[in-house]
Structures are given as structure tokens and as C-alpha cells.
Design a protein around this motif. Sequence first.
Motif, mmCIF file in Angstrom:
data_model
loop_
_atom_site.group_PDB
_atom_site.id
_atom_site.type_symbol
_atom_site.label_atom_id
_atom_site.label_comp_id
_atom_site.label_asym_id
_atom_site.label_seq_id
_atom_site.Cartn_x
_atom_site.Cartn_y
_atom_site.Cartn_z
ATOM 1 N N TYR A 131 1.012 -1.180 0.130
ATOM 2 C CA TYR A 131 0.180 0.082 0.040
ATOM 3 C C TYR A 131 0.882 1.282 -0.029
ATOM 4 O O TYR A 131 2.097 1.303 0.121
ATOM 5 C CB TYR A 131 -0.849 -0.141 1.197
ATOM 6 N N GLY A 132 0.171 2.433 -0.202
ATOM 7 C CA GLY A 132 1.058 3.666 -0.165
ATOM 8 C C GLY A 132 0.094 4.886 -0.475
ATOM 9 O O GLY A 132 -1.136 4.576 -0.279
ATOM 10 N N GLY A 133 0.618 5.924 -0.340
ATOM 11 C CA GLY A 133 -0.140 7.117 -0.388
ATOM 12 C C GLY A 133 0.768 8.515 0.012
ATOM 13 O O GLY A 133 2.178 7.965 -0.061
ATOM 14 N N SER A 134 0.091 9.575 -0.340
ATOM 15 C CA SER A 134 0.907 10.790 -0.084
ATOM 16 C C SER A 134 0.545 11.369 1.164
ATOM 17 O O SER A 134 -0.428 11.103 1.810
ATOM 18 C CB SER A 134 0.755 11.606 -1.125
ATOM 19 N N PHE A 135 1.522 12.347 1.750
ATOM 20 C CA PHE A 135 1.360 12.836 2.935
ATOM 21 C C PHE A 135 1.631 14.501 3.139
ATOM 22 O O PHE A 135 2.542 14.902 2.254
ATOM 23 C CB PHE A 135 1.763 12.161 4.185
ATOM 24 N N TYR A 136 1.343 15.178 3.952
ATOM 25 C CA TYR A 136 1.767 16.515 3.881
ATOM 26 C C TYR A 136 1.775 16.867 5.310
ATOM 27 O O TYR A 136 0.600 17.025 6.116
ATOM 28 C CB TYR A 136 0.847 17.561 3.023
ATOM 29 N N LEU A 137 2.578 17.384 5.996
ATOM 30 C CA LEU A 137 2.680 17.606 7.450
ATOM 31 C C LEU A 137 3.112 19.082 7.664
ATOM 32 O O LEU A 137 3.865 19.432 6.855
ATOM 33 C CB LEU A 137 3.596 16.786 8.200
ATOM 34 N N ARG A 138 2.768 19.795 8.144
ATOM 35 C CA ARG A 138 2.969 21.372 8.601
ATOM 36 C C ARG A 138 2.878 21.469 10.055
ATOM 37 O O ARG A 138 1.531 21.243 10.689
ATOM 38 C CB ARG A 138 1.885 22.043 7.790
ATOM 39 N N ASP A 139 3.613 22.244 10.421
ATOM 40 C CA ASP A 139 3.773 22.555 11.812
ATOM 41 C C ASP A 139 4.477 24.126 12.028
ATOM 42 O O ASP A 139 5.425 24.328 11.380
ATOM 43 C CB ASP A 139 4.393 21.533 12.783
ATOM 44 N N GLY A 140 4.204 24.997 12.725
ATOM 45 C CA GLY A 140 4.692 26.286 12.820
ATOM 46 C C GLY A 140 4.160 27.016 13.787
ATOM 47 O O GLY A 140 3.043 26.903 14.179
ATOM 48 N N GLY A 141 5.007 28.140 13.933
ATOM 49 C CA GLY A 141 4.154 29.214 14.874
ATOM 50 C C GLY A 141 4.819 30.566 14.416
ATOM 51 O O GLY A 141 5.327 30.794 13.276
ATOM 52 N N LEU A 142 5.035 31.573 15.142
ATOM 53 C CA LEU A 142 5.707 32.835 14.866
ATOM 54 C C LEU A 142 7.170 32.863 14.812
ATOM 55 O O LEU A 142 7.531 33.564 14.118
ATOM 56 C CB LEU A 142 5.391 33.811 16.118
ATOM 57 N N GLY A 143 7.869 31.654 15.587
ATOM 58 C CA GLY A 143 9.298 31.624 15.061
ATOM 59 C C GLY A 143 9.795 30.881 14.145
ATOM 60 O O GLY A 143 10.933 30.830 13.781
ATOM 61 N N GLY A 144 8.771 29.971 13.333
ATOM 62 C CA GLY A 144 9.552 29.307 12.585
ATOM 63 C C GLY A 144 8.354 28.378 12.040
ATOM 64 O O GLY A 144 7.195 28.334 12.583
ATOM 65 N N SER A 145 8.926 27.305 11.052
ATOM 66 C CA SER A 145 7.812 26.317 10.636
ATOM 67 C C SER A 145 8.738 25.306 10.027
ATOM 68 O O SER A 145 9.901 25.235 9.722
ATOM 69 C CB SER A 145 6.796 26.802 9.643
ATOM 70 N N ASN A 146 7.801 24.016 9.918
ATOM 71 C CA ASN A 146 8.346 22.948 9.464
ATOM 72 C C ASN A 146 7.449 22.246 8.477
ATOM 73 O O ASN A 146 6.274 22.039 8.894
ATOM 74 C CB ASN A 146 8.661 21.750 10.524
ATOM 75 N N HIS A 147 7.668 21.662 7.204
ATOM 76 C CA HIS A 147 6.652 21.449 6.196
ATOM 77 C C HIS A 147 7.355 20.152 5.821
ATOM 78 O O HIS A 147 8.698 19.965 5.403
ATOM 79 C CB HIS A 147 6.501 22.358 5.013
ATOM 80 N N VAL A 148 6.593 18.871 5.599
ATOM 81 C CA VAL A 148 6.939 17.768 5.107
ATOM 82 C C VAL A 148 5.819 17.217 4.074
ATOM 83 O O VAL A 148 4.708 17.191 4.337
ATOM 84 C CB VAL A 148 7.032 16.821 6.368
ATOM 85 N N LEU A 149 6.517 17.207 2.897
ATOM 86 C CA LEU A 149 5.665 16.600 1.728
ATOM 87 C C LEU A 149 6.278 15.523 1.125
ATOM 88 O O LEU A 149 7.488 15.565 0.605
ATOM 89 C CB LEU A 149 5.585 17.751 0.507
ATOM 90 N N GLY A 150 5.618 14.510 0.933
ATOM 91 C CA GLY A 150 6.240 13.245 0.208
ATOM 92 C C GLY A 150 5.100 12.090 -0.035
ATOM 93 O O GLY A 150 3.817 12.332 0.145
ATOM 94 N N GLU A 151 5.843 11.061 -0.448
ATOM 95 C CA GLU A 151 4.821 9.846 -0.823
ATOM 96 C C GLU A 151 5.469 8.647 0.004
ATOM 97 O O GLU A 151 6.645 8.646 0.127
ATOM 98 C CB GLU A 151 4.783 9.463 -2.257
ATOM 99 N N LEU A 152 4.815 7.696 0.349
ATOM 100 C CA LEU A 152 5.237 6.557 1.030
ATOM 101 C C LEU A 152 4.543 5.176 0.199
ATOM 102 O O LEU A 152 3.445 5.102 0.301
ATOM 103 C CB LEU A 152 4.912 6.438 2.647
#
Length: 161
Positions: free
Chosen positions: A21-42
Motif C-alpha cells: 500500500y502507499g499514499g501521499s502525506f503533507y505535514l505542517r507545523d509552525g508558529g511565529l518563530g518558524g515552521s516545518n513542512h514535510v511533503l512526500g509519498e510512501l
Amino acid sequence: MRDLKIDSIWNFTIGLGLEQYGGSFYLRDGGLGGSNHVLGELRKEVLFVTLSPAKFRLFKHAFIRPGLNLNYELHKKVSGESYSWNMSMSQPIKNDLSAAENFTQDLNGGILIQVGYAIEIKKISIEPRYSFFLGVSRELNNSQAFVSSFRHGFTFGVKLR
């Protein structure tokens, strides 16, 4: 609803199988001081064990079978990128996910519901089934969000009567 019967609550069924099985994902986290984005397929290939304690018969050959599913990862392919930045950085950091170690959990589990129909030929029962899986454990490591899998599809079971 008169035809709805439970065969036996203590009549366990154990299944063993291989699934891709597989699929795509998008994770996003952040605030006023910075952010983190993860975009991928598994894409994953897992060996699974299913434990089903009950079988509810709807009609003579139709059934619903709830159970638990335990998956062990045999192979995975991860692709995508992660971006992170904070206010003290001049440029964002970009990482390739294909090089990430321990990105996914090797062992995870969930709830499995199967709806099927038993076709009986002599002493063999062939069961085409619609299977629905809802993960209750983490699929990805190191993510702040709880990421689990949700899968469904058609399967076949063969058993001796």
C-alpha cells in the motif's frame, strides 16, 4: 435482521498475508518563530497477522468479521522533501526524505472489518471479501502529528471446512 447470527464469540480466525500500500502525506507545523513542512509519498510492503474473534452471519453465506491486524514492515520507499526554518536562519533547511533513517514504524496495528461471502465447493470455502483497515498506531516516526493509515480493498480467503 432475524438472519443476523453470531457463530461463536470464542471461534477465533487467524489470517496471514502480504500487502502493498502507499499514499501521499503533507505535514505542517509552525508558529511565529518558524515552521516545518514535510511533503512526500510512501510505499510499503508489510506482512500482516489478523486475529478475528467473531463472525456475524448476515445470510447463509454472507458475513461480517471484525478483528485486529498487526503489520510488520518488510520494505518501504519514501520520497519527498522536508523544509524547516526559524527566525535565526538566513535560509530554510531542505532535506530529502529518501535518505531519512527510521522514518516509518516497523510494527503497527489497527482494527480490521471484513464483509464477505463464502462460496463452498466440496471441502473448500473461497471467500471474496471487502476489507477496511483503520490504523490505531503511528505510521511515521518523528512527526508531531499522529499519522496512521486508512486502507480498504478487496481480498480473498481460502479455507478448508
